[in-house]
Design a protein around this motif. Structure first.
Motif, short mmCIF file in Angstrom:
data_model
loop_
_atom_site.label_atom_id
_atom_site.label_comp_id
_atom_site.label_asym_id
_atom_site.label_seq_id
_atom_site.Cartn_x
_atom_site.Cartn_y
_atom_site.Cartn_z
N UNK A 19 0.83 -1.21 0.00
CA UNK A 19 0.00 0.00 0.00
C UNK A 19 0.86 1.26 0.00
N UNK A 20 2.06 1.15 0.61
CA UNK A 20 2.96 2.31 0.57
C UNK A 20 3.39 2.57 -0.86
N UNK A 21 3.69 1.47 -1.55
CA UNK A 21 4.06 1.59 -2.97
C UNK A 21 2.97 2.31 -3.76
N UNK A 22 1.72 1.84 -3.60
CA UNK A 22 0.66 2.45 -4.42
C UNK A 22 0.37 3.88 -3.99
N UNK A 29 2.11 10.49 -9.34
CA UNK A 29 1.37 10.68 -10.59
C UNK A 29 0.57 11.97 -10.53
N UNK A 30 -0.01 12.26 -9.37
CA UNK A 30 -0.77 13.49 -9.20
C UNK A 30 0.12 14.71 -9.44
N UNK A 35 0.94 20.09 -13.57
CA UNK A 35 1.31 21.06 -14.61
C UNK A 35 0.44 20.95 -15.85
N UNK A 36 0.11 19.71 -16.21
CA UNK A 36 -0.75 19.50 -17.38
C UNK A 36 -2.10 20.17 -17.16
#
Lengths: 324, 291
Positions: A19-22, A29-30, A35-36
């Protein structure tokens, strides 16, 4: 020594870090998407508000009615002229400086100082460049030219020449750094081969190094155009006008029409600035502001595109050379 | 192209008093290459106490060596023994290395190339170089070979074409590329690229060809072609070749010098070095007991 120095046998079913990984994955990713989102928001707002303003009239006419109506042609003309003038000044200077630093200078104290100065120059706020432009180019260089040539007050006042020169100083670090990278990317073995054939250093630079670095140098030019074309602060005091009833053009020898670098000019980003802050009726000019912004973005994009096409052309030429 | 003379290496300065060129008597009457001999061969290059320093490291220690004319001289030795440094000092390619310093003399046809007033550009036309890794310019085959002649002022298209053809023929590449001279040299195979580099070096009409492990990055077939080529070239050129490959040195060279830790340990005919060397170190290296 005791038995704890060896690792335990891994349990293949137990995955405590999952869960730490995700979490990190999602968070990063956020960050990458933000910027996009900002870009999409800005472009979307400008497009939706500005698109209907863009008509042939808007692009080809001069402002009327205290700049609350009419077009923005003088601003477009000014922006293109000053960008061209800027790159004409900055490119030879920047490339020359980079060639010196990479090919001739070696590794001395002064070279390190120059490199540090270039990097620091890149971090100076653009308004400082504007003030520098007034102080150095107009009041010092310009006034002294007037004094020596006895031209009255011709060079010693704000005009396109000094605005472009100020912008050129602003973009100089961009060009120097990217040119240096391009030169360093040319294999040392090609320089050695050229010199072993009896080429002088200068011949090697002209015939072997620069042709291979052309792509990278043009990338620098692209970045410089992007940086310089939309700048407002450096030209604020050095040459752009609130409103001009005429285009900054003149006739060379009374015949050949050309941009007059000694005239003032209107400019897109400055136009947006005064529309938003100085206009008598800022609400009324809102469509013009959006339209102008859209044009400025489109123009910068087009100038970039031209440079990118140039670069692709050169890269192609480098790949498949033809018999001369 | 005007043929290269060793005297071109001097930038003759006009005599301050007479305002004339130095008198003919000032030039060596008989080239030393015809006087001194080594195993019956006239000498092209002589080094005398040649030392090269990189900063505080001495890469070459007092090398004295006579390199015969129109023969192949191989330089062998373990990595870092100074053989490449020695080769590069023969056309002053070390000059461009930061912090490099050269002591001693290198005489080509009796003229010290480290003396003041030597024109390095002319020297490099006289002594061309082929590098370990083939390094053709990203230009067409034609433009690669024509690069040198163009530098030295040849503009005429038909003259250039002639020179390029001649150089490519000498480099045994003409038949393979004559129909695609306009194509990029980078499209060729590794062995062909190396021969383009050899042709490029030959196109400026040198007398000496310095080769720094020219075949070390090539497959056996390309290597064989390069070796054949070297054999052919020694009829007209003085060749000095650095190689890691002992068999190659034995196959292509007439003379061999063994370098170790910056010093020339032994120098002689290849036959002697490979069969009955004087020094034990040489024998150990040749037989593979060391290296």
């Amino acid at each position: 020594m005791n038995g704890t120095t060896t690792l335990s046998i891994p349990n293949l079913r137990f995955q405590p870090t999952d869960w730490i990984e995700s979490l990190w994955n999602g968070l990063l990713r956020l960050f990458a998407i933000i910027p996009l989102c900002v870009l999409v928001f800005i472009l979307g707002k400008i497009f939706s508000n500005g698109a209907e303003t863009i008509t042939w009239e808007f692009l080809s006419k001069t402002p009327v009615q205290g700049m609350t109506e009419g077009g923005i042609f003088p601003c477009i003309f000014g922006t293109i002229s000053i960008t061209l003038l800027m790159i004409l000044m900055a490119l030879p200077l920047g490339v020359g400086a980079a060639v010196y630093l990479v090919e001739y200078a070696g590794q001395g104290f002064w070279v390190r100082m120059i490199r540090a100065a270039v990097n620091n120059l890149a971090g100076v706020p653009s308004i400082i460049f504007g003030l520098f432009g007034v102080g150095f180019f107009i009041l010092f260089v310009g006034r002294n030219i007037d004094h020596v040539l006895r031209t009255g007050l011709l060079f010693g006042q704000p005009c396109m020449l000094w605005a472009a020169a100020t912008l050129a100083v602003l973009v100089l670090p961009v060009i120097i750094v990217s040119t240096e990278e391009a030169l360093n990317a040319v294999p040392q073995s090609h320089r050695a081969a050229s010199q072993a054939l009896g080429a002088t250093k200068w011949q090697t630079i002209v015939h072997v190094v620069l042709p291979q670095a052309r792509g990278g140098i043009l990338t620098g030019a692209i970045l410089a155009i992007s940086r310089g074309a939309g700048e407002t602060a450096p030209i604020l005091f050095t040459g752009c006008a609130y409103y001009l009833p005429r285009l900054p053009v003149t006739k060379l020898f009374g015949v050949i029409p050309m941009i007059n670098p000694l005239d003032q000019f209107m400019e897109l980003s400055y136009h947006i600035f005064i529309m938003a802050t100085q206009s008598m009726d800022a609400e009324k000019t809102l469509p013009i502001q959006y339209g102008t912004t859209l044009v400025l973005i489109a123009l910068t994009f087009l100038l970039n595109l031209a440079a990118i096409l140039f670069r692709m052309h050169f890269r192609k030429k480098l790949g498949q050379v033809s018999l001369q | 192209m005007r043929t290269m003379s060793v005297l071109d290496m001097f930038e003759f300065k006009t005599d301050e008093e007479t305002g004339t060129l130095p008198r003919k008597e000032a030039r060596p009457k008989t080239p030393l290459s015809q006087i001194e001999t080594h195993e019956g061969q006239p000498i092209k290059i002589m080094t005398r106490n040649l030392s090269v320093f990189y900063g505080i490291n001495q890469a070459l220690i007092n090398v004295t060596m006579d390199i015969p004319q129109k023969a192949v001289t191989a330089l062998i030795g373990p990595s870092g023994c100074g053989k490449s440094t020695f080769l590069r000092s023969l056309n002053r390619m070390n000059d461009s290395i930061l912090g490099a310093r050269t002591d001693g003399k290198v005489l080509i046809d009796g003229i010290n190339i480290y003396a003041p007033g030597i024109n390095v550009v002319a020297l490099r036309r006289l002594a061309g170089m082929v590098f370990q890794k083939s390094n053709p310019f990203p230009k067409s085959i034609f433009d690669n070979v024509a690069y040198g002649p163009r530098l030295h002022g040849i503009q005429n298209a038909s003259v250039l074409e002639e020179l390029v053809e001649e150089a490519l023929k000498k480099a045994a590449l003409w038949e393979e590329v004559k129909d695609r001279l306009g194509r990029s040299a980078l499209e060729l195979s590794g062995g062909q690229q190396q021969r383009v580099c050899i042709a490029r070096a030959l196109a400026v009409n040198p007398e000496i060809v310095l080769m720094d492990e020219p075949a070390s990055a090539l497959d056996p077939i390309s290597t064989a072609k390069i070796e054949e080529l070297i054999h052919e070239l020694k009829k007209n050129y003085t060749i000095v070749i650095v190689t890691h490959n002992m068999q190659q040195a034995a196959r292509v060279s007439d003379f061999t010098g063994y370098f170790y830790l910056g010093s020339l340990v032994e120098f002689g005919t290849t036959k002697k070095i490979f069969t009955t060397p004087d020094k034990k170190e040489t024998e150990d290296y040749i037989t593979g007991r060391f290296g």
